[in-house]
Design a protein around this motif. Sequence first.
Motif, PDB file in Angstrom:
ATOM      1  N   PHE A 177      -6.087  10.894   0.550  1.00 54.35           N
ATOM      2  CA  PHE A 177      -5.419  10.083  -0.463  1.00 54.35           C
ATOM      3  C   PHE A 177      -6.419   9.104  -1.067  1.00 54.35           C
ATOM      4  O   PHE A 177      -7.357   8.660  -0.398  1.00 54.35           O
ATOM      5  CB  PHE A 177      -4.241   9.312   0.141  1.00 54.35           C
ATOM      6  CG  PHE A 177      -3.064  10.171   0.500  1.00 54.35           C
ATOM      7  CD1 PHE A 177      -1.976  10.266  -0.348  1.00 54.35           C
ATOM      8  CD2 PHE A 177      -3.050  10.897   1.682  1.00 54.35           C
ATOM      9  CE1 PHE A 177      -0.883  11.062  -0.023  1.00 54.35           C
ATOM     10  CE2 PHE A 177      -1.968  11.692   2.021  1.00 54.35           C
ATOM     11  CZ  PHE A 177      -0.881  11.771   1.162  1.00 54.35           C
ATOM     12  N   SER A 178      -6.191   8.758  -2.336  1.00 56.00           N
ATOM     13  CA  SER A 178      -7.059   7.793  -3.007  1.00 56.00           C
ATOM     14  C   SER A 178      -6.231   6.911  -3.925  1.00 56.00           C
ATOM     15  O   SER A 178      -5.129   7.280  -4.356  1.00 56.00           O
ATOM     16  CB  SER A 178      -8.149   8.504  -3.819  1.00 56.00           C
ATOM     17  OG  SER A 178      -7.597   9.117  -4.963  1.00 56.00           O
ATOM     18  N   CYS A 179      -6.787   5.737  -4.205  1.00 62.80           N
ATOM     19  CA  CYS A 179      -6.141   4.805  -5.128  1.00 62.80           C
ATOM     20  C   CYS A 179      -7.204   3.838  -5.632  1.00 62.80           C
ATOM     21  O   CYS A 179      -8.023   3.350  -4.846  1.00 62.80           O
ATOM     22  CB  CYS A 179      -5.016   4.039  -4.433  1.00 62.80           C
ATOM     23  SG  CYS A 179      -4.015   3.010  -5.548  1.00 62.80           S
ATOM     24  N   THR A 180      -7.228   3.593  -6.923  1.00 61.38           N
ATOM     25  CA  THR A 180      -8.162   2.605  -7.448  1.00 61.38           C
ATOM     26  C   THR A 180      -7.678   1.208  -7.066  1.00 61.38           C
ATOM     27  O   THR A 180      -6.479   0.991  -6.843  1.00 61.38           O
ATOM     28  CB  THR A 180      -8.288   2.702  -8.972  1.00 61.38           C
ATOM     29  OG1 THR A 180      -7.028   2.367  -9.571  1.00 61.38           O
ATOM     30  CG2 THR A 180      -8.707   4.111  -9.395  1.00 61.38           C
ATOM     31  N   ILE A 181      -8.604   0.277  -6.999  1.00 65.88           N
ATOM     32  CA  ILE A 181      -8.229  -1.096  -6.657  1.00 65.88           C
ATOM     33  C   ILE A 181      -7.295  -1.673  -7.715  1.00 65.88           C
ATOM     34  O   ILE A 181      -6.344  -2.397  -7.403  1.00 65.88           O
ATOM     35  CB  ILE A 181      -9.490  -1.958  -6.502  1.00 65.88           C
ATOM     36  CG1 ILE A 181     -10.303  -1.472  -5.294  1.00 65.88           C
ATOM     37  CG2 ILE A 181      -9.136  -3.431  -6.348  1.00 65.88           C
ATOM     38  CD1 ILE A 181     -11.610  -2.184  -5.103  1.00 65.88           C
ATOM     39  N   ALA A 182      -7.530  -1.324  -8.979  1.00 66.28           N
ATOM     40  CA  ALA A 182      -6.669  -1.816 -10.054  1.00 66.28           C
ATOM     41  C   ALA A 182      -5.240  -1.317  -9.883  1.00 66.28           C
ATOM     42  O   ALA A 182      -4.272  -2.077 -10.038  1.00 66.28           O
ATOM     43  CB  ALA A 182      -7.225  -1.385 -11.410  1.00 66.28           C
ATOM     44  N   ASN A 183      -5.073  -0.031  -9.543  1.00 61.85           N
ATOM     45  CA  ASN A 183      -3.731   0.509  -9.335  1.00 61.85           C
ATOM     46  C   ASN A 183      -3.079  -0.064  -8.090  1.00 61.85           C
ATOM     47  O   ASN A 183      -1.861  -0.273  -8.042  1.00 61.85           O
ATOM     48  CB  ASN A 183      -3.788   2.031  -9.230  1.00 61.85           C
ATOM     49  CG  ASN A 183      -4.013   2.693 -10.576  1.00 61.85           C
ATOM     50  OD1 ASN A 183      -3.804   2.078 -11.624  1.00 61.85           O
ATOM     51  ND2 ASN A 183      -4.457   3.936 -10.553  1.00 61.85           N
ATOM     52  N   LEU A 184      -3.892  -0.320  -7.056  1.00 61.29           N
ATOM     53  CA  LEU A 184      -3.351  -0.888  -5.830  1.00 61.29           C
ATOM     54  C   LEU A 184      -2.795  -2.285  -6.081  1.00 61.29           C
ATOM     55  O   LEU A 184      -1.756  -2.668  -5.540  1.00 61.29           O
ATOM     56  CB  LEU A 184      -4.445  -0.928  -4.763  1.00 61.29           C
ATOM     57  CG  LEU A 184      -4.013  -1.022  -3.297  1.00 61.29           C
ATOM     58  CD1 LEU A 184      -3.086   0.126  -2.938  1.00 61.29           C
ATOM     59  CD2 LEU A 184      -5.228  -1.026  -2.386  1.00 61.29           C
ATOM     60  N   SER A 238     -17.143   2.749  -4.810  1.00 57.49           N
ATOM     61  CA  SER A 238     -17.057   2.241  -6.173  1.00 57.49           C
ATOM     62  C   SER A 238     -15.801   1.383  -6.303  1.00 57.49           C
ATOM     63  O   SER A 238     -15.636   0.418  -5.567  1.00 57.49           O
ATOM     64  CB  SER A 238     -17.064   3.406  -7.171  1.00 57.49           C
ATOM     65  OG  SER A 238     -17.125   2.927  -8.489  1.00 57.49           O
ATOM     66  N   ASP A 239     -14.879   1.725  -7.180  1.00 57.40           N
ATOM     67  CA  ASP A 239     -13.667   0.934  -7.388  1.00 57.40           C
ATOM     68  C   ASP A 239     -12.430   1.605  -6.821  1.00 57.40           C
ATOM     69  O   ASP A 239     -11.308   1.318  -7.252  1.00 57.40           O
ATOM     70  CB  ASP A 239     -13.456   0.672  -8.887  1.00 57.40           C
ATOM     71  CG  ASP A 239     -14.513  -0.256  -9.455  1.00 57.40           C
ATOM     72  OD1 ASP A 239     -14.908  -1.198  -8.743  1.00 57.40           O
ATOM     73  OD2 ASP A 239     -14.955  -0.029 -10.592  1.00 57.40           O
ATOM     74  N   SER A 240     -12.608   2.502  -5.847  1.00 53.37           N
ATOM     75  CA  SER A 240     -11.477   3.229  -5.278  1.00 53.37           C
ATOM     76  C   SER A 240     -11.500   3.179  -3.760  1.00 53.37           C
ATOM     77  O   SER A 240     -12.548   2.984  -3.142  1.00 53.37           O
ATOM     78  CB  SER A 240     -11.486   4.696  -5.739  1.00 53.37           C
ATOM     79  OG  SER A 240     -11.347   4.795  -7.143  1.00 53.37           O
ATOM     80  N   VAL A 241     -10.316   3.363  -3.180  1.00 57.67           N
ATOM     81  CA  VAL A 241     -10.155   3.431  -1.734  1.00 57.67           C
ATOM     82  C   VAL A 241      -9.745   4.856  -1.377  1.00 57.67           C
ATOM     83  O   VAL A 241      -8.896   5.461  -2.050  1.00 57.67           O
ATOM     84  CB  VAL A 241      -9.072   2.447  -1.242  1.00 57.67           C
ATOM     85  CG1 VAL A 241      -9.029   2.414   0.281  1.00 57.67           C
ATOM     86  CG2 VAL A 241      -9.318   1.062  -1.799  1.00 57.67           C
ATOM     87  N   TYR A 242     -10.353   5.398  -0.317  1.00 52.99           N
ATOM     88  CA  TYR A 242     -10.036   6.738   0.156  1.00 52.99           C
ATOM     89  C   TYR A 242      -9.632   6.655   1.625  1.00 52.99           C
ATOM     90  O   TYR A 242     -10.223   5.895   2.395  1.00 52.99           O
ATOM     91  CB  TYR A 242     -11.233   7.680  -0.003  1.00 52.99           C
ATOM     92  CG  TYR A 242     -11.655   7.886  -1.438  1.00 52.99           C
ATOM     93  CD1 TYR A 242     -11.173   8.955  -2.183  1.00 52.99           C
ATOM     94  CD2 TYR A 242     -12.525   6.991  -2.059  1.00 52.99           C
ATOM     95  CE1 TYR A 242     -11.551   9.137  -3.506  1.00 52.99           C
ATOM     96  CE2 TYR A 242     -12.906   7.158  -3.380  1.00 52.99           C
ATOM     97  CZ  TYR A 242     -12.416   8.235  -4.100  1.00 52.99           C
ATOM     98  OH  TYR A 242     -12.781   8.409  -5.420  1.00 52.99           O
ATOM     99  N   ALA A 243      -8.619   7.441   1.993  1.00 58.95           N
ATOM    100  CA  ALA A 243      -8.143   7.419   3.374  1.00 58.95           C
ATOM    101  C   ALA A 243      -7.518   8.761   3.720  1.00 58.95           C
ATOM    102  O   ALA A 243      -6.975   9.462   2.847  1.00 58.95           O
ATOM    103  CB  ALA A 243      -7.120   6.303   3.578  1.00 58.95           C
ATOM    104  N   SER A 292       0.823  -1.212   0.000  1.00 60.36           N
ATOM    105  CA  SER A 292       0.000   0.000   0.000  1.00 60.36           C
ATOM    106  C   SER A 292       0.859   1.265   0.000  1.00 60.36           C
ATOM    107  O   SER A 292       0.526   2.249  -0.645  1.00 60.36           O
ATOM    108  CB  SER A 292      -0.938   0.008   1.205  1.00 60.36           C
ATOM    109  OG  SER A 292      -0.211  -0.078   2.410  1.00 60.36           O
ATOM    110  N   ASN A 293       1.977   1.254   0.742  1.00 58.16           N
ATOM    111  CA  ASN A 293       2.937   2.368   0.722  1.00 58.16           C
ATOM    112  C   ASN A 293       2.282   3.718   1.006  1.00 58.16           C
ATOM    113  O   ASN A 293       2.492   4.697   0.291  1.00 58.16           O
ATOM    114  CB  ASN A 293       3.665   2.426  -0.632  1.00 58.16           C
ATOM    115  CG  ASN A 293       4.585   1.241  -0.838  1.00 58.16           C
ATOM    116  OD1 ASN A 293       5.219   0.778   0.104  1.00 58.16           O
ATOM    117  ND2 ASN A 293       4.636   0.740  -2.060  1.00 58.16           N
ATOM    118  N   LEU A 294       1.478   3.775   2.046  1.00 60.20           N
ATOM    119  CA  LEU A 294       0.894   5.045   2.456  1.00 60.20           C
ATOM    120  C   LEU A 294       1.899   5.841   3.283  1.00 60.20           C
ATOM    121  O   LEU A 294       2.783   5.263   3.932  1.00 60.20           O
ATOM    122  CB  LEU A 294      -0.374   4.798   3.270  1.00 60.20           C
ATOM    123  CG  LEU A 294      -1.620   4.432   2.462  1.00 60.20           C
ATOM    124  CD1 LEU A 294      -2.688   3.852   3.368  1.00 60.20           C
ATOM    125  CD2 LEU A 294      -2.150   5.643   1.724  1.00 60.20           C
TER     126      LEU A 294
END
Length: 342
Positions: free
Chosen positions: A219-226, A199-204, A186-188
């Motif tokens: 911060f956000s990242c789509t599941i595909a990019n993750l 939807s298809d993204s994670v927000y934190a 994840s490298n946050l």
Amino acid sequence: METSPIYLLPQDTLHQIFSGLPLRQIMVCRSVCKLFHQILTSSCFIDLIATRPPLPLLALRPPHHHHHRHQHLHLSSPQGIRVFDPDQDQWLRFTLDFLPFRSPHPVASSLGLVYLWADSPNSPEPNKSLVVCNPLTRQFRVLPQLGSAWSRHGSVLVDSANRVMVLTELAALYFSGTNQWLKFSSNLPSKPRSPILVSDSVYALCDVGSPWRSQWKLFSCTIANLKNSHTWTRLERHEWGDVFDILKRPRLVRGSGNRILMIGGLKSSFSLNASCSTILILRLDLDTLEWDEAGRMPLEMFKCFQESSKFKVFGGGQRVCFSAKRVGKLAMWDRCSTNVGK
């Protein structure tokens, strides 16, 4: 009681009679007598009502006993979970005695399903499993085994029966209905606060400030990019100004549609230890990336929370609940009601 005519009716007939009741009445009838409980929890009856849409209930997380000296009290107490029905303005209680696990601890819920960390009944050592159950139909499923460190440090994110994520600062696990977890980095920049799936993204929210002063960013990242170990994107716009600086201890809650809510104490100033004047709810439209104020806690209600340095936020959509230690009450922001606060 045993001579009552209802005992003479065939079970199929009773199933058809009770299946015509609303779900709320079915839950109430389960507590009337042993016969009703047996009928309304049988597998045949569960199949009749399993396709009904879930109720908009808000679940309360029970106290989590960490110390070994409290463990016997927790295990001997009746397993259950209390939920609030905002449409009927009443409390309900679901028993969890159908779960063959020790110390079940709810951590998330979605679409009528409750997700719990629980100890395996056959293991002498604490061995946490993530379990998903439907308290109404009394059905459950054990997700593939995880290490105990994930239950201690990971945040559980859910949005449907087949989409589950356990997120930490360094790694993430993703489950989408297969028989295994997908693990990726994840490298946050810091430990994620109140991450959510939309939807298809994670927000934190992550703290990118110094040890003596917090500075929260989204911060956000789509599941595909993750899955491909791509970096997270910091969401920010010049037009947002100091939106992250005006809130103390902000946290995220999923809103209705393609929106997220950010909730925290409204700072009275920008000083380091500024007091809060109320609790503010901001709303971000993910399509336009524009913030607006969704609501704020009335001052008379905020007085109950003013002395608590920390408060909990849960719910989502059009309803958000607030609780705090030593308050003894819940406050609810209800966008569906003409009353903003209850």
